[in-house]
Design a protein around this motif. Structure first.
Motif, PDB file in Angstrom:
ATOM      1  N   CYS A 142      20.841 -35.758 -17.187  1.00 46.83           N
ATOM      2  CA  CYS A 142      20.162 -34.393 -16.535  1.00 46.83           C
ATOM      3  C   CYS A 142      19.107 -34.782 -15.732  1.00 46.83           C
ATOM      4  O   CYS A 142      18.397 -35.983 -15.791  1.00 46.83           O
ATOM      5  CB  CYS A 142      19.708 -33.799 -17.756  1.00 46.83           C
ATOM      6  SG  CYS A 142      20.802 -33.314 -19.377  1.00 46.83           S
ATOM      7  N   CYS A 143      18.799 -34.039 -14.733  1.00 44.21           N
ATOM      8  CA  CYS A 143      17.643 -34.088 -13.841  1.00 44.21           C
ATOM      9  C   CYS A 143      16.547 -33.742 -14.771  1.00 44.21           C
ATOM     10  O   CYS A 143      16.432 -32.412 -15.102  1.00 44.21           O
ATOM     11  CB  CYS A 143      17.713 -33.523 -12.564  1.00 44.21           C
ATOM     12  SG  CYS A 143      16.549 -33.670 -11.670  1.00 44.21           S
ATOM     13  N   CYS A 183      19.705 -36.341 -10.516  1.00 47.66           N
ATOM     14  CA  CYS A 183      18.646 -35.546  -9.513  1.00 47.66           C
ATOM     15  C   CYS A 183      19.085 -35.596  -8.006  1.00 47.66           C
ATOM     16  O   CYS A 183      18.480 -35.495  -7.187  1.00 47.66           O
ATOM     17  CB  CYS A 183      17.396 -36.298  -9.673  1.00 47.66           C
ATOM     18  SG  CYS A 183      16.445 -35.595 -11.236  1.00 47.66           S
ATOM     19  N   ASP A 240      17.191 -37.849  -5.676  1.00 43.05           N
ATOM     20  CA  ASP A 240      16.065 -37.031  -4.882  1.00 43.05           C
ATOM     21  C   ASP A 240      16.571 -36.121  -3.990  1.00 43.05           C
ATOM     22  O   ASP A 240      15.965 -36.056  -2.740  1.00 43.05           O
ATOM     23  CB  ASP A 240      15.037 -38.137  -4.255  1.00 43.05           C
ATOM     24  CG  ASP A 240      13.603 -37.241  -4.337  1.00 43.05           C
ATOM     25  OD1 ASP A 240      13.436 -36.400  -4.440  1.00 43.05           O
ATOM     26  OD2 ASP A 240      12.552 -38.098  -3.768  1.00 43.05           O
ATOM     27  N   SER A 241      17.553 -35.286  -4.317  1.00 40.98           N
ATOM     28  CA  SER A 241      18.184 -34.415  -3.408  1.00 40.98           C
ATOM     29  C   SER A 241      18.733 -35.038  -1.874  1.00 40.98           C
ATOM     30  O   SER A 241      18.402 -34.239  -0.980  1.00 40.98           O
ATOM     31  CB  SER A 241      17.435 -33.167  -3.203  1.00 40.98           C
ATOM     32  OG  SER A 241      17.221 -32.414  -4.447  1.00 40.98           O
ATOM     33  N   TYR A 274      13.444 -39.645 -10.214  1.00 41.40           N
ATOM     34  CA  TYR A 274      13.779 -38.809  -8.917  1.00 41.40           C
ATOM     35  C   TYR A 274      15.141 -39.214  -8.532  1.00 41.40           C
ATOM     36  O   TYR A 274      15.879 -38.727  -7.957  1.00 41.40           O
ATOM     37  CB  TYR A 274      12.840 -38.701  -7.961  1.00 41.40           C
ATOM     38  CG  TYR A 274      11.552 -37.561  -8.204  1.00 41.40           C
ATOM     39  CD1 TYR A 274      11.583 -36.317  -7.766  1.00 41.40           C
ATOM     40  CD2 TYR A 274      10.368 -38.087  -9.015  1.00 41.40           C
ATOM     41  CE1 TYR A 274      10.569 -35.500  -8.428  1.00 41.40           C
ATOM     42  CE2 TYR A 274       9.159 -37.248  -9.255  1.00 41.40           C
ATOM     43  CZ  TYR A 274       9.429 -35.989  -8.687  1.00 41.40           C
ATOM     44  OH  TYR A 274       8.368 -35.011  -9.200  1.00 41.40           O
ATOM     45  N   ASP A 298      12.782 -29.378 -12.348  1.00 39.03           N
ATOM     46  CA  ASP A 298      13.302 -28.147 -11.866  1.00 39.03           C
ATOM     47  C   ASP A 298      13.604 -28.120 -10.698  1.00 39.03           C
ATOM     48  O   ASP A 298      12.836 -28.993  -9.714  1.00 39.03           O
ATOM     49  CB  ASP A 298      12.371 -27.066 -12.409  1.00 39.03           C
ATOM     50  CG  ASP A 298      12.077 -26.930 -13.855  1.00 39.03           C
ATOM     51  OD1 ASP A 298      13.383 -27.137 -14.673  1.00 39.03           O
ATOM     52  OD2 ASP A 298      10.952 -26.577 -14.278  1.00 39.03           O
ATOM     53  N   ASP A 299      14.298 -27.310  -9.974  1.00 42.91           N
ATOM     54  CA  ASP A 299      14.663 -27.066  -8.568  1.00 42.91           C
ATOM     55  C   ASP A 299      13.251 -26.771  -7.698  1.00 42.91           C
ATOM     56  O   ASP A 299      13.471 -27.049  -6.634  1.00 42.91           O
ATOM     57  CB  ASP A 299      15.836 -25.782  -8.290  1.00 42.91           C
ATOM     58  CG  ASP A 299      17.032 -26.551  -8.731  1.00 42.91           C
ATOM     59  OD1 ASP A 299      17.151 -27.784  -8.957  1.00 42.91           O
ATOM     60  OD2 ASP A 299      17.763 -25.668  -9.010  1.00 42.91           O
ATOM     61  N   ASP A 300      12.243 -26.144  -8.605  1.00 48.30           N
ATOM     62  CA  ASP A 300      11.144 -25.689  -7.496  1.00 48.30           C
ATOM     63  C   ASP A 300      10.204 -26.900  -7.744  1.00 48.30           C
ATOM     64  O   ASP A 300       9.026 -26.847  -7.361  1.00 48.30           O
ATOM     65  CB  ASP A 300      10.701 -24.590  -8.118  1.00 48.30           C
ATOM     66  CG  ASP A 300      10.239 -24.488  -9.650  1.00 48.30           C
ATOM     67  OD1 ASP A 300      10.479 -25.592 -10.183  1.00 48.30           O
ATOM     68  OD2 ASP A 300       9.679 -23.559 -10.215  1.00 48.30           O
ATOM     69  N   ASP A 301      10.350 -28.217  -8.144  1.00 49.99           N
ATOM     70  CA  ASP A 301       9.574 -29.338  -8.354  1.00 49.99           C
ATOM     71  C   ASP A 301       9.265 -29.548  -6.616  1.00 49.99           C
ATOM     72  O   ASP A 301      10.065 -29.815  -5.915  1.00 49.99           O
ATOM     73  CB  ASP A 301      10.184 -30.586  -8.845  1.00 49.99           C
ATOM     74  CG  ASP A 301       9.414 -31.794  -8.960  1.00 49.99           C
ATOM     75  OD1 ASP A 301       9.114 -32.237  -8.021  1.00 49.99           O
ATOM     76  OD2 ASP A 301       8.797 -31.782 -10.063  1.00 49.99           O
ATOM     77  N   LEU A 340      10.824 -32.970  -5.364  1.00 52.00           N
ATOM     78  CA  LEU A 340      12.290 -33.012  -5.599  1.00 52.00           C
ATOM     79  C   LEU A 340      12.945 -32.794  -3.856  1.00 52.00           C
ATOM     80  O   LEU A 340      12.680 -31.483  -3.729  1.00 52.00           O
ATOM     81  CB  LEU A 340      12.985 -32.352  -6.575  1.00 52.00           C
ATOM     82  CG  LEU A 340      14.389 -32.677  -6.845  1.00 52.00           C
ATOM     83  CD1 LEU A 340      14.673 -34.240  -7.056  1.00 52.00           C
ATOM     84  CD2 LEU A 340      14.838 -31.798  -8.045  1.00 52.00           C
ATOM     85  N   GLY A 341      13.271 -33.421  -3.166  1.00 55.87           N
ATOM     86  CA  GLY A 341      13.959 -33.150  -2.045  1.00 55.87           C
ATOM     87  C   GLY A 341      13.054 -32.839  -0.814  1.00 55.87           C
ATOM     88  O   GLY A 341      13.322 -32.030   0.063  1.00 55.87           O
TER      89      GLY A 341
END
Length: 123
Positions: free
Chosen positions: A29-30, A54, A57-58, A49, A33-36, A39-40
């Motif tokens: 599991c990452c 994850c 790191d996207s 990350y 959250d997608d809004d971190d 991340l990316g």
């Protein structure tokens, strides 16, 4: 404790194991959250990350992982003293023991001039 500990690290994220004590389901599991905001963000952050869960790191760590495919995933938080996550390949040597190896490019080149036989001796 889980009665199904065999599920930890099986490649599928089970929410009951998605806690720090279980390594966020053994890396399945990452943790973020997608809004971190990190991340990316096109910078390769280490630790949680840069894990498969994850998306490395996207995708920001794709070059690092391609160049240093024998560098193990690190399942822990790696933050600087200001609380921000470390960045691999940003020119700042963070002295992260797991990355201070030839297999990890001495922190993606950040610590290339600091490589020593025993990283544990770095202070």
């Amino acid at each position: 404790k889980s009665l199904r500990a065999y599920e930890v690290g099986d490649g599928e994220c089970q929410q009951e194991h998605n806690v720090e004590e279980c390594g966020f389901d053994g890396g399945d599991c990452c943790r973020f959250d997608d809004d971190d905001v990190y991340l990316g963000d096109k910078q390769c952050h280490g630790g949680f990350y840069n894990t498969k869960a994850c998306g490395h790191d996207s995708g920001a760590c794709d070059e690092f992982n391609r160049d240093f495919f024998n560098c193990p995933e690190v399942y822990r938080f790696l933050n600087r003293t200001d609380g921000t996550p470390i960045v691999l390949g940003d020119g700042i040597c963070d002295f992260i023991e797991e990355y201070m190896t030839e297999e990890c490019g001495f922190e993606f080149g950040d610590c290339a001039s600091c490589n020593v036989p025993d990283p544990k001796k770095l202070g």
